[in-house]
Write an enzyme that holds these catalytic residues in place. Structure first.
Site, mmCIF file in Angstrom:
data_model
loop_
_atom_site.group_PDB
_atom_site.id
_atom_site.type_symbol
_atom_site.label_atom_id
_atom_site.label_comp_id
_atom_site.label_asym_id
_atom_site.label_seq_id
_atom_site.Cartn_x
_atom_site.Cartn_y
_atom_site.Cartn_z
ATOM 1 N N THR A 50 8.530 0.935 -14.638
ATOM 2 C CA THR A 50 8.668 -0.512 -14.421
ATOM 3 C C THR A 50 8.573 -1.277 -15.734
ATOM 4 N N GLU A 331 5.487 2.077 -5.867
ATOM 5 C CA GLU A 331 6.233 3.252 -5.386
ATOM 6 C C GLU A 331 7.406 2.838 -4.517
HETATM 7 C C1 LIG Z 1 0.421 18.875 -10.276
HETATM 8 C C2 LIG Z 1 -0.926 18.643 -9.791
HETATM 9 C C3 LIG Z 1 -1.084 17.243 -9.208
HETATM 10 C C4 LIG Z 1 -2.486 17.041 -8.742
HETATM 11 C C5 LIG Z 1 -2.634 15.728 -7.975
HETATM 12 C C6 LIG Z 1 -1.970 15.822 -6.655
HETATM 13 C C7 LIG Z 1 -1.846 14.751 -5.846
HETATM 14 C C8 LIG Z 1 -2.227 13.371 -6.221
HETATM 15 C C9 LIG Z 1 -3.621 13.143 -5.809
HETATM 16 C C10 LIG Z 1 -4.400 12.273 -6.388
HETATM 17 C C11 LIG Z 1 -3.885 11.270 -7.399
HETATM 18 C C12 LIG Z 1 -4.379 9.929 -7.010
HETATM 19 C C13 LIG Z 1 -3.587 8.982 -6.406
HETATM 20 C C14 LIG Z 1 -2.117 9.067 -6.272
HETATM 21 C C15 LIG Z 1 -1.437 8.716 -7.558
HETATM 22 C C16 LIG Z 1 -0.846 7.576 -7.847
HETATM 23 C C17 LIG Z 1 -0.921 6.382 -6.955
HETATM 24 C C18 LIG Z 1 -1.673 5.308 -7.655
HETATM 25 C C19 LIG Z 1 -1.074 4.224 -8.138
HETATM 26 C C20 LIG Z 1 0.335 3.832 -7.794
HETATM 27 C C21 LIG Z 1 1.324 4.168 -8.848
HETATM 28 C C22 LIG Z 1 2.591 3.412 -8.629
HETATM 29 C C23 LIG Z 1 3.666 3.991 -9.491
HETATM 30 C C24 LIG Z 1 4.946 3.221 -9.377
HETATM 31 O O1 LIG Z 1 5.044 2.198 -8.762
HETATM 32 S S1 LIG Z 1 6.237 4.004 -10.165
HETATM 33 C C25 LIG Z 1 7.568 2.874 -10.014
HETATM 34 C C26 LIG Z 1 8.089 2.814 -8.594
HETATM 35 N N1 LIG Z 1 9.353 2.182 -8.596
HETATM 36 C C27 LIG Z 1 10.268 2.385 -7.633
HETATM 37 O O2 LIG Z 1 10.024 3.040 -6.636
HETATM 38 C C28 LIG Z 1 11.626 1.758 -7.866
HETATM 39 C C29 LIG Z 1 12.315 1.412 -6.561
HETATM 40 N N2 LIG Z 1 13.745 1.352 -6.757
HETATM 41 C C30 LIG Z 1 14.521 2.451 -6.507
HETATM 42 O O3 LIG Z 1 14.069 3.510 -6.110
HETATM 43 C C31 LIG Z 1 16.011 2.290 -6.729
HETATM 44 O O4 LIG Z 1 16.247 1.163 -7.546
HETATM 45 C C32 LIG Z 1 16.798 2.083 -5.416
HETATM 46 C C33 LIG Z 1 16.203 0.945 -4.618
HETATM 47 C C34 LIG Z 1 16.753 3.351 -4.642
HETATM 48 C C35 LIG Z 1 18.241 1.725 -5.748
HETATM 49 O O5 LIG Z 1 18.642 2.618 -6.736
HETATM 50 P P1 LIG Z 1 20.201 2.720 -7.141
HETATM 51 O O6 LIG Z 1 20.321 3.530 -8.375
HETATM 52 O O7 LIG Z 1 20.806 1.373 -7.108
HETATM 53 O O8 LIG Z 1 20.710 3.668 -6.016
HETATM 54 P P2 LIG Z 1 21.576 3.427 -4.715
HETATM 55 O O9 LIG Z 1 20.826 2.598 -3.730
HETATM 56 O O10 LIG Z 1 22.957 3.038 -5.098
HETATM 57 O O11 LIG Z 1 21.545 4.938 -4.198
HETATM 58 C C36 LIG Z 1 22.279 5.932 -4.934
HETATM 59 C C37 LIG Z 1 22.057 7.249 -4.232
HETATM 60 O O12 LIG Z 1 20.783 7.792 -4.610
HETATM 61 C C38 LIG Z 1 19.993 8.055 -3.470
HETATM 62 N N3 LIG Z 1 18.597 7.838 -3.857
HETATM 63 C C39 LIG Z 1 18.048 6.671 -4.267
HETATM 64 N N4 LIG Z 1 16.743 6.866 -4.561
HETATM 65 C C40 LIG Z 1 16.482 8.171 -4.338
HETATM 66 C C41 LIG Z 1 15.296 8.993 -4.460
HETATM 67 N N5 LIG Z 1 14.127 8.468 -4.879
HETATM 68 N N6 LIG Z 1 15.388 10.289 -4.150
HETATM 69 C C42 LIG Z 1 16.568 10.794 -3.717
HETATM 70 N N7 LIG Z 1 17.731 10.102 -3.569
HETATM 71 C C43 LIG Z 1 17.664 8.802 -3.889
HETATM 72 C C44 LIG Z 1 20.500 7.105 -2.424
HETATM 73 O O13 LIG Z 1 20.179 7.565 -1.127
HETATM 74 C C45 LIG Z 1 21.987 7.119 -2.716
HETATM 75 O O14 LIG Z 1 22.521 8.298 -2.174
HETATM 76 P P3 LIG Z 1 24.043 8.290 -1.606
HETATM 77 O O15 LIG Z 1 24.883 7.932 -2.808
HETATM 78 O O16 LIG Z 1 24.067 7.227 -0.547
HETATM 79 O O17 LIG Z 1 24.224 9.663 -1.082
HETATM 80 C C1 LIG Z 2 -1.177 -1.875 -8.522
HETATM 81 C C2 LIG Z 2 0.174 -1.518 -9.075
HETATM 82 C C3 LIG Z 2 0.337 -0.327 -9.778
HETATM 83 C C4 LIG Z 2 1.568 -0.006 -10.326
HETATM 84 N N1 LIG Z 2 1.701 1.153 -11.054
HETATM 85 C C5 LIG Z 2 2.900 1.439 -11.633
HETATM 86 C C6 LIG Z 2 3.032 2.600 -12.443
HETATM 87 O O1 LIG Z 2 2.079 3.350 -12.633
HETATM 88 N N2 LIG Z 2 4.244 2.860 -13.014
HETATM 89 C C7 LIG Z 2 5.326 2.032 -12.821
HETATM 90 O O2 LIG Z 2 6.402 2.316 -13.370
HETATM 91 N N3 LIG Z 2 5.229 0.921 -12.043
HETATM 92 C C8 LIG Z 2 4.039 0.609 -11.462
HETATM 93 N N4 LIG Z 2 3.926 -0.521 -10.673
HETATM 94 C C9 LIG Z 2 5.075 -1.424 -10.547
HETATM 95 C C10 LIG Z 2 5.710 -1.299 -9.177
HETATM 96 O O3 LIG Z 2 6.366 -0.060 -9.056
HETATM 97 C C11 LIG Z 2 6.691 -2.468 -8.993
HETATM 98 O O4 LIG Z 2 5.934 -3.655 -8.955
HETATM 99 C C12 LIG Z 2 7.494 -2.292 -7.709
HETATM 100 O O5 LIG Z 2 8.436 -1.261 -7.885
HETATM 101 C C13 LIG Z 2 8.217 -3.574 -7.289
HETATM 102 O O6 LIG Z 2 9.091 -4.015 -8.298
HETATM 103 P P1 LIG Z 2 8.933 -5.503 -8.866
HETATM 104 O O7 LIG Z 2 7.538 -5.731 -9.192
HETATM 105 O O8 LIG Z 2 9.975 -5.677 -9.904
HETATM 106 O O9 LIG Z 2 9.288 -6.432 -7.627
HETATM 107 P P2 LIG Z 2 10.738 -7.045 -7.291
HETATM 108 O O10 LIG Z 2 11.701 -5.957 -7.084
HETATM 109 O O11 LIG Z 2 11.033 -8.116 -8.262
HETATM 110 O O12 LIG Z 2 10.395 -7.641 -5.830
HETATM 111 C C14 LIG Z 2 10.169 -9.029 -5.627
HETATM 112 C C15 LIG Z 2 10.832 -9.403 -4.313
HETATM 113 O O13 LIG Z 2 12.248 -9.194 -4.445
HETATM 114 C C16 LIG Z 2 12.740 -8.482 -3.319
HETATM 115 N N5 LIG Z 2 13.877 -7.637 -3.680
HETATM 116 C C17 LIG Z 2 14.050 -6.942 -4.820
HETATM 117 N N6 LIG Z 2 15.198 -6.232 -4.792
HETATM 118 C C18 LIG Z 2 15.758 -6.477 -3.580
HETATM 119 C C19 LIG Z 2 16.945 -6.036 -2.922
HETATM 120 N N7 LIG Z 2 17.794 -5.183 -3.510
HETATM 121 N N8 LIG Z 2 17.180 -6.479 -1.672
HETATM 122 C C20 LIG Z 2 16.313 -7.320 -1.055
HETATM 123 N N9 LIG Z 2 15.185 -7.794 -1.631
HETATM 124 C C21 LIG Z 2 14.908 -7.378 -2.867
HETATM 125 C C22 LIG Z 2 11.562 -7.619 -2.878
HETATM 126 O O14 LIG Z 2 11.691 -7.268 -1.493
HETATM 127 C C23 LIG Z 2 10.370 -8.540 -3.127
HETATM 128 O O15 LIG Z 2 10.152 -9.347 -1.980
HETATM 129 C C24 LIG Z 2 2.682 -0.881 -10.128
HETATM 130 C C25 LIG Z 2 2.530 -2.059 -9.414
HETATM 131 C C26 LIG Z 2 1.288 -2.385 -8.875
HETATM 132 C C27 LIG Z 2 1.137 -3.665 -8.099
#
Ligand SMILES: CCCCC/C=C\C/C=C\C/C=C\C/C=C\C/C=C\CCCCC(=O)SCCNC(=O)CCNC(=O)[C@H](O)C(C)(C)COP(=O)(O)OP(=O)(O)OC[C@H]1O[C@@H](n2cnc3c(N)ncnc32)[C@H](O)[C@@H]1OP(=O)(O)O
Ligand SMILES: Cc1cc2nc3c(=O)[nH]c(=O)nc-3n(C[C@H](O)[C@H](O)[C@H](O)COP(=O)(O)OP(=O)(O)OC[C@H]3O[C@@H](n4cnc5c(N)ncnc54)[C@H](O)[C@@H]3O)c2cc1C
Length: 572
Positions: A50, A331
């Site tokens: 992010t 996530e």
């Molecule tokens: C090894 C030992 C390990 C020991 C520990 C074990 C366990 C853990 C235990 C304890 C640890 C403690 C706690 C747990 C740990 C962490 C939790 C704590 C804190 C939270 C951390 C948070 C971290 C984050 O937030 S990371 C950032 C997260 N961000 C996102 O998720 C971004 C979201 N956006 C997207 O995913 C994409 O932008 C999108 C919305 C999917 C759109 O992407 P785009 O490229 O535009 O793709 P499109 O929609 O056109 O789709 C294209 C195509 O791809 C397919 N697709 C999309 N995503 C996926 C995917 N993820 N996987 C597979 N396929 C995917 C989609 O279906 C399309 O397919 P098709 O073309 O239609 O066939």
């Molecule tokens: C406690 C915490 C821990 C985190 N840890 C990590 C980390 O370790 N690593 C990491 O990489 N990130 C981390 N993040 C970031 C997190 O993954 C992002 O905040 C999350 O993916 C949402 O993206 P954003 O913040 O840009 O929200 P945005 O995408 O800007 O969302 C804002 C609003 O826009 C809307 N929106 C966005 N796109 C669309 C769409 N295509 N269609 C309709 N509505 C839409 C959403 O629904 C939402 O209501 C963390 C966040 C938090 C709060």
């Protein structure tokens, strides 16, 4: 978890994302070079995807990784203020490495997002390395134990071999070798799958606290002149808490299923079979959103059901809420995840079923619905008879509701297209329907898995009480979403009335077993960390002791009297 089990910790990202990403995307050489020291905490890493300007829209991420064949290095750079990595857990002060997601540029072309291991702090002094500007993003709603950070990279050079190359590769001459599937580089499916189990745990903890407290709290009068009753005897208290109890059991079973499915399909993927990845992505994205939204709301119901003491940190419910609520955002923001499940899976499956394709997995019911549409409709057209006792018929009702809402969303897109809108506009103007379809699909999956689980229970008494919980979960969901079922012609108003009556009966049936059902979660006092939820029910004495320990009570007269009150008084 040395102090409080389950509290967020700076190492969560290292354990939950850095290590698993290495496992999934590192070559054997990279595993040797990075996994071993990371496992021994010599390397402490985070997952830096992010940015300040983008979290959801991965293709919009701006950080660049440009290959320099003359030095066999990648140059990592944050080109704009909005490209600064923002939020990664443990990034601010804890980590000395980061897996950085960046747009890969080589031989003058951009090949999209790839993962790079970037050292960010000196392994001995922990001082940020040259070109690395890193720090904490400041106070947050919660998660105060975690140093969520920012990372600005100023033309930082890393070796060619620091790009995770299990799937995609860059050759020494800069040639890009595509991965077997572009979807393999997305990641995040692992944690989304794990979060479903976290939803179940949050619900189990919250309803254990609230139901135990409701069994020891006496308040008001039920019958004049009689002693104050346990608040758990009020129908409204049961109506608040028992559906949460049922959901806690439901999500526990779904969490187990999600973990097993992740393990099975990721095993297939490691063996080179990517065919199930779409199902895994759709299921983990949808169930992550469905269960976290439901659990998020339910924790607040549990807190408020404990009255004033629920608002005290001694209850643990405020902390459970503050720590759980970001699961709806991180996530994969929940709305976006629901849209993924609908647009990338449900509507696609609906269209395949409509041309006669036999579907497998969690969407197989869409084939049945497509076949149904080809058969002549019954003259009556009315809703089928409703059994408020037969779980299998309720599963079928949820299946038909899901099929109906998937069809409604697909038809909405078609209608928008016929109005002349572009594909993108048609989808955007149907996104409310798409989210509803995903929600209904996930709800069906949860009800079905709950009922399937009962088939594995041998003990008759346990099976009976779990069946009652499953009935309550299904009927309460039906009541809460009666509009969907009525609109789909699956429910009549008289049937809805019968559902409400049946729910009241089930609440009464569950009352004698409620405390035993939360005890069965086996959450010890240390894990619950709640005065209200103590196993021994000795709340008041421990609440008084807990307050006495408050830092404010270290002195009888707080310094604020001398510093502020007294001077203020003298000026009046
Ligand atoms: C090894 C030992 C390990 C020991 C520990 C074990 C366990 C853990 C235990 C304890 C640890 C403690 C706690 C747990 C740990 C962490 C939790 C704590 C804190 C939270 C951390 C948070 C971290 C984050 O937030 S990371 C950032 C997260 N961000 C996102 O998720 C971004 C979201 N956006 C997207 O995913 C994409 O932008 C999108 C919305 C999917 C759109 O992407 P785009 O490229 O535009 O793709 P499109 O929609 O056109 O789709 C294209 C195509 O791809 C397919 N697709 C999309 N995503 C996926 C995917 N993820 N996987 C597979 N396929 C995917 C989609 O279906 C399309 O397919 P098709 O073309 O239609 O066939
Ligand atoms: C406690 C915490 C821990 C985190 N840890 C990590 C980390 O370790 N690593 C990491 O990489 N990130 C981390 N993040 C970031 C997190 O993954 C992002 O905040 C999350 O993916 C949402 O993206 P954003 O913040 O840009 O929200 P945005 O995408 O800007 O969302 C804002 C609003 O826009 C809307 N929106 C966005 N796109 C669309 C769409 N295509 N269609 C309709 N509505 C839409 C959403 O629904 C939402 O209501 C963390 C966040 C938090 C709060």
């Amino acid at each position: 978890s040395c102090v409080h089990p389950d509290r967020p910790e700076p190492l969560d990202l290292h354990l939950g994302m850095f290590l698993p990403t290495l496992l999934n995307q590192a070559t054997p050489e990279q595993m040797e070079r990075f996994f071993t020291p990371a496992w021994n905490l010599r390397i402490i890493g985070t997952y830096a995807q992010t940015e300040m300007g983008h979290g959801t829209h991965l293709r919009g991420l701006e950080t660049t990784a440009t290959f320099d064949p003359s030095t066999q290095e990648f140059v990592l750079h944050s080109p704009t203020i909005s490209s600064i990595k923002w939020w990664p857990g443990g990034l601010g002060k804890t980590s000395n490495h980061a897996i950085v997601l960046a747009q890969l540029h080589t031989q003058g072309r951009c090949h999209g997002l790839h993962a790079f291991i970037v050292p960010i702090r000196d392994m001995d002094t922990h001082v940020p390395l040259p070109g690395v500007v890193v720090g904490d993003i400041g106070p947050k709603f919660g998660f105060s134990e975690v140093d969520n950070g920012f990372l600005k990279l100023e033309h930082v050079r890393i070796p060619l071999d620091n790009m995770l190359m299990k799937f995609a590769k860059v050759e020494p001459d800069g040639t890009y070798v595509k991965p077997p599937s572009a979807k393999l580089t997305y990641g995040m499916v692992f944690i989304r799958s794990m979060i479903v189990g976290q939803s179940a745990l949050a619900l189990a903890k919250s309803c254990t606290i609230a139901i135990r407290y409701s069994a020891v709290r006496h308040q008001s009068e039920l019958r004049p002149g009689e002693p104050e009753p346990q608040i758990l005897n009020y129908q409204t208290q049961q109506h608040k808490l028992f559906p949460v109890l049922a959901a806690a059991y439901a999500f526990t079973f779904v969490g187990q299923y999600m973990k097993d499915t992740y393990r099975r399909i990721s095993g297939d993927i490691h063996a080179g079979d990517y065919s199930q990845l779409p199902e895994l992505h759709a299921l983990s994205a949808g169930l992550k959103a469905f269960t976290t939204w439901a659990a998020n709301a339910a924790i607040e119901v549990c807190r408020m059901s404990c009255g004033g003491h629920g608002y005290s940190r001694s209850s643990a419910l405020p902390d459970i809420y503050v720590e759980f609520t970001p699961t709806c955002t991180y996530e994969g923001e929940n709305t976006v995840m629901m849209l993924q499940t609908a647009s990338r899976y449900l509507v696609k499956s609906y269209r395949q079923a409509s041309v006669g394709q036999r579907l497998q997995g969690s969407v197989s019911y869409l084939s049945e619905a497509a076949a149904q549409r080809l058969r002549p409709r019954p003259v009556s057209g009315g809703a089928a008879p409703l059994s408020t006792q037969d779980l299998l018929s309720l599963v079928h009702l949820y299946q038909r509701r899901a099929a109906s809402l998937v069809e409604l969303a697909a038809k909405s897109i078609q209608q928008e297209l016929q109005r002349g809108r572009s594909q993108e506009e048609a989808w955007n103007h149907s996104s409310i329907d798409l989210v509803r379809a995903s929600d209904a699909h996930c709800h069906f999956v949860v009800v079905k898995l709950f009922v399937d689980k009962l088939e594995q229970v041998d003990d008759a008494a346990v099976k009976a009480v779990l069946s009652t919980l499953a009935l309550l979960y299904a009927l309460k969901g039906l009541a809460d979403n009666s509009g969907d079922f009525l609109q789909a012609g699956l429910l009549t108003v008289p049937q809805a009335t019968r559902v409400s009556a049946r729910i009241k009966e089930l609440l009464e049936e569950l009352r004698p077993d409620a405390v035993a059902l939360v005890d069965a979660f086996d959450l010890n006092d240390r894990k619950l960390n709640s005065v209200l939820g103590r196993y021994d029910g000795n709340v008041y004495e421990h609440l008084y002791e807990w307050a006495r320990q408050s830092p404010l009570n270290a002195t009888e007269v707080h310094e604020s009297f001398h510093k502020y009150l007294k001077p203020l008084r003298s000026r009046l």
